[in-house]
Design a protein around this motif. Sequence first.
Motif, mmCIF file in Angstrom:
data_model
loop_
_atom_site.group_PDB
_atom_site.id
_atom_site.type_symbol
_atom_site.label_atom_id
_atom_site.label_comp_id
_atom_site.label_asym_id
_atom_site.label_seq_id
_atom_site.Cartn_x
_atom_site.Cartn_y
_atom_site.Cartn_z
ATOM 1 N N ASP A 33 0.848 -1.195 0.000
ATOM 2 C CA ASP A 33 0.000 0.000 0.000
ATOM 3 C C ASP A 33 0.891 1.255 0.000
ATOM 4 N N ALA A 34 0.959 1.913 -1.162
ATOM 5 C CA ALA A 34 1.876 3.047 -1.313
ATOM 6 C C ALA A 34 1.488 4.221 -0.405
ATOM 7 N N ASP A 35 0.189 4.447 -0.238
ATOM 8 C CA ASP A 35 -0.275 5.538 0.631
ATOM 9 C C ASP A 35 0.173 5.313 2.065
ATOM 10 N N TYR A 36 0.009 4.062 2.458
ATOM 11 C CA TYR A 36 0.375 3.688 3.819
ATOM 12 C C TYR A 36 1.868 3.938 4.032
ATOM 13 N N LYS A 37 2.654 3.544 3.045
ATOM 14 C CA LYS A 37 4.098 3.732 3.140
ATOM 15 C C LYS A 37 4.449 5.219 3.208
ATOM 16 N N ALA A 38 3.733 6.027 2.406
ATOM 17 C CA ALA A 38 3.982 7.464 2.406
ATOM 18 C C ALA A 38 3.695 8.048 3.793
ATOM 19 N N LYS A 39 2.619 7.555 4.398
ATOM 20 C CA LYS A 39 2.272 8.023 5.755
ATOM 21 C C LYS A 39 3.375 7.649 6.742
ATOM 22 N N ALA A 40 3.845 6.419 6.605
ATOM 23 C CA ALA A 40 4.886 5.952 7.530
ATOM 24 C C ALA A 40 6.154 6.787 7.373
ATOM 25 N N MET A 41 6.457 7.156 6.137
ATOM 26 C CA MET A 41 7.650 7.972 5.914
ATOM 27 C C MET A 41 7.466 9.362 6.510
ATOM 28 N N GLU A 42 6.252 9.863 6.379
ATOM 29 C CA GLU A 42 5.966 11.178 6.957
ATOM 30 C C GLU A 42 6.076 11.106 8.492
ATOM 31 N N ASP A 43 5.547 10.027 9.048
ATOM 32 C CA ASP A 43 5.613 9.883 10.506
ATOM 33 C C ASP A 43 7.061 9.719 10.981
ATOM 34 N N THR A 44 7.858 9.021 10.178
ATOM 35 C CA THR A 44 9.281 8.878 10.519
ATOM 36 C C THR A 44 9.935 10.254 10.551
ATOM 37 N N PHE A 45 9.595 11.044 9.532
ATOM 38 C CA PHE A 45 10.141 12.397 9.424
ATOM 39 C C PHE A 45 9.734 13.253 10.627
ATOM 40 N N LYS A 46 8.448 13.144 10.987
ATOM 41 C CA LYS A 46 7.954 13.918 12.142
ATOM 42 C C LYS A 46 8.671 13.497 13.426
ATOM 43 N N LEU A 47 8.830 12.204 13.577
ATOM 44 C CA LEU A 47 9.526 11.697 14.763
ATOM 45 C C LEU A 47 10.951 12.250 14.806
ATOM 46 N N GLN A 48 11.636 12.148 13.667
ATOM 47 C CA GLN A 48 13.038 12.566 13.643
ATOM 48 C C GLN A 48 13.176 14.066 13.827
ATOM 49 N N ASN A 49 12.123 14.792 13.480
ATOM 50 C CA ASN A 49 12.199 16.239 13.641
ATOM 51 C C ASN A 49 11.624 16.724 14.959
ATOM 52 N N GLY A 50 11.336 15.769 15.815
ATOM 53 C CA GLY A 50 11.059 16.147 17.198
ATOM 54 C C GLY A 50 9.625 16.448 17.565
ATOM 55 N N VAL A 51 8.651 15.994 16.795
ATOM 56 C CA VAL A 51 7.250 16.178 17.212
ATOM 57 C C VAL A 51 7.066 15.501 18.576
ATOM 58 N N ARG A 52 6.594 16.281 19.532
ATOM 59 C CA ARG A 52 6.600 15.866 20.935
ATOM 60 C C ARG A 52 5.920 14.524 21.194
ATOM 61 N N GLY A 53 4.686 14.410 20.724
ATOM 62 C CA GLY A 53 3.916 13.191 20.975
ATOM 63 C C GLY A 53 4.595 11.968 20.371
ATOM 64 N N TYR A 54 5.178 12.169 19.204
ATOM 65 C CA TYR A 54 5.847 11.053 18.527
ATOM 66 C C TYR A 54 7.096 10.617 19.292
ATOM 67 N N ARG A 55 7.806 11.623 19.786
ATOM 68 C CA ARG A 55 9.002 11.287 20.566
ATOM 69 C C ARG A 55 8.621 10.513 21.829
ATOM 70 N N ALA A 56 7.511 10.942 22.447
ATOM 71 C CA ALA A 56 7.068 10.274 23.680
ATOM 72 C C ALA A 56 6.679 8.825 23.377
ATOM 73 N N LEU A 57 5.990 8.651 22.265
ATOM 74 C CA LEU A 57 5.572 7.315 21.869
ATOM 75 C C LEU A 57 6.796 6.440 21.557
ATOM 76 N N TRP A 58 7.731 7.042 20.866
ATOM 77 C CA TRP A 58 8.958 6.338 20.496
ATOM 78 C C TRP A 58 9.712 5.875 21.748
ATOM 79 N N LYS A 59 9.743 6.750 22.778
ATOM 80 C CA LYS A 59 10.391 6.369 24.042
ATOM 81 C C LYS A 59 9.744 5.128 24.625
ATOM 82 N N HIS A 60 8.407 5.079 24.522
ATOM 83 C CA HIS A 60 7.697 3.889 25.022
ATOM 84 C C HIS A 60 8.099 2.649 24.231
ATOM 85 N N ILE A 61 8.158 2.803 22.914
ATOM 86 C CA ILE A 61 8.542 1.660 22.073
ATOM 87 C C ILE A 61 9.922 1.165 22.505
ATOM 88 N N LEU A 62 10.816 2.134 22.679
ATOM 89 C CA LEU A 62 12.185 1.824 23.054
ATOM 90 C C LEU A 62 12.245 1.090 24.404
#
Length: 589
Positions: A217-246
């Motif tokens: 699913d190309a759309d899904y992949k595009a979303k995932a790439m966008e979310d990766t970008f947001k995470l790497q650029n420090g979006v707060r909620g994403y970073r918090a979620l990532w910490k949980h994953i970690l």
Amino acid sequence: MEKFLELISKEMQSAFEDAGYDAALGKVTLSNRPDLCEFQCNGAMAGAKKYHKAPLVIANEAADKLKESAVFSQVDVAPPGFLNLKVSDKFLQDFLQKMSESDKFGLQMPEKPKKIIVDYGGPNVAKPLHVGHLRPAIIGESVKRICRYAGHDVLGDIHLGDWGLQMGLIITELKLREPDLVYFDENYEGEYPKEAPFTISELEEIYPTASAKSKSDADYKAKAMEDTFKLQNGVRGYRALWKHILNVSVADLKKNYDNLKVDFDLWKGESDVHDIIPVMVENMKKGGYAYESDGALVVDVKEESDAKEIPPCIILKSDGAALYNTTDLATIMDRMDKYAPDKLIYVTDKRQDLYFEQIFRCARKTGLVKPETELMHIGFGTMNGKDGKPFKTRDGGVMRLEMLLNDINEEMYKKIAENKTMDDKEAKKTAEVVALSAVKYGDLSNQASKDYIFDVERFTSFEGDTGPYILYTIVRIKSILNKYNEQKNVANPEIEIRPAENEAQKALMLQIAQFNAMLEAAYEEAAPHRICAYIYDLANAFNSFYHETRILTEQDEDKKAGWISLLMLTKEVLETCIDLLGFSAPERM
Ligand code: ARG
């Protein structure tokens, strides 16, 4: 302490010198005719040309100088000019006695210890460990322990894969399933919950699901790439979620590595160097090393002498994204900065040989490391199943590490329970200890770069070149020592090692004497298989001695005590070696 072979070479070298020849001719090696002698020297043949003399004459002249030797008990000259040697019992006895009194059995410590970082393990967060993670863990752990024992200052770093698209995929999938989670509310400014919104089993299901979806699913992949970008650029909620994953993932990884007796000093990951990538890239540009090629930023690493083409190192893709090697290079920069290591050792699949060649060249060229910094890659081969193909589950899937270990524990338990020497609880525990030796020794006894066949039956056998055989030998020695102590009512007799009483004892003593030379080589070559080969020979030598000698019923108490101290030394050496391989011995089995 000097190495045994060096000491006896010295004696032979003086003999050559005294007889008027070049001392270098007196190099002594292990015998390749053990039926005739223990050691040999072939220097007379080499000297024949130089001195225009028959080798037999030279050999005889050197032998003449050794009539009173305290080192050799036998110096035989055999045509055309071999020197067949046996060492004196007293000399061997003294060497072993000194060894048993010395720290680390006389292993020479470096004048200036090196700071070494071993990069091994390399698991990816949120993915369960599978059989592919077994070799880097086992080999890396052993290499780390060997470097440390050799007197260096060593850190093991797990180098987690915790930053790429896989993180974005998990976030995307979570958002789809639970859009109301506070992490996705962009206006939220409060503190995030301490508890992760998922368990490890959920996480392990989410990732493969998301990964599969992204492939179709190309759309899904595009979303995932966008979310990766947001995470790497420090979006707060994403970073918090990532910490949980970690956190959830690392807790699980720790448990699994614990079961393997593998532990890391540093739990750093790819994410740790995210912020320094721009600095590194800037430096590479400023230094004139990095240039644009088809939109990407690259550094040339080919050299004149290359027999095959070594492609440039891509530092940034045309969209500006960092790659696997960007992180590795930035990690080198970070390590140099924080720990100033003299040596970096990487343990990965040998399919990454070229990759590390590129990385190392790039790091040198761009000045990330010093000219004298040592960079070493240990590329290991594939662990195959009995069919000779990469190890899989029965239905062809990727086998989880946990399953593999459970299977082998089960197999070992059956064997141990059969012997009925202990209660069920102890049998279970013992099975785990012995099974670990089976897995680790099965792996480490091969040269790392070679493929090998994971053969449960062979690995768990108590006979042959296996971990359980080594443990069995240690347990046998422990049992004799315990019985001796019961007889004597004293622990640790203060008796010294005595001269060998028979051939088998001498063979055992000669094998023990190789310890420091063997360990030095194991360190230099980062080669655990050297330790395996040594302890297999040592275990065999011990068992031959044991079968020929009635130790506990010996009437002469001094003789008996001498043997007991030899047994203690054998046991200590064996236990030290298996600890360097990353496993231990039970009390009985
Ligand atoms: N995480 C990587 C993978 O799963 C392995 C990392 C190996 N170590 C390194 N420094 N590149 O393929």
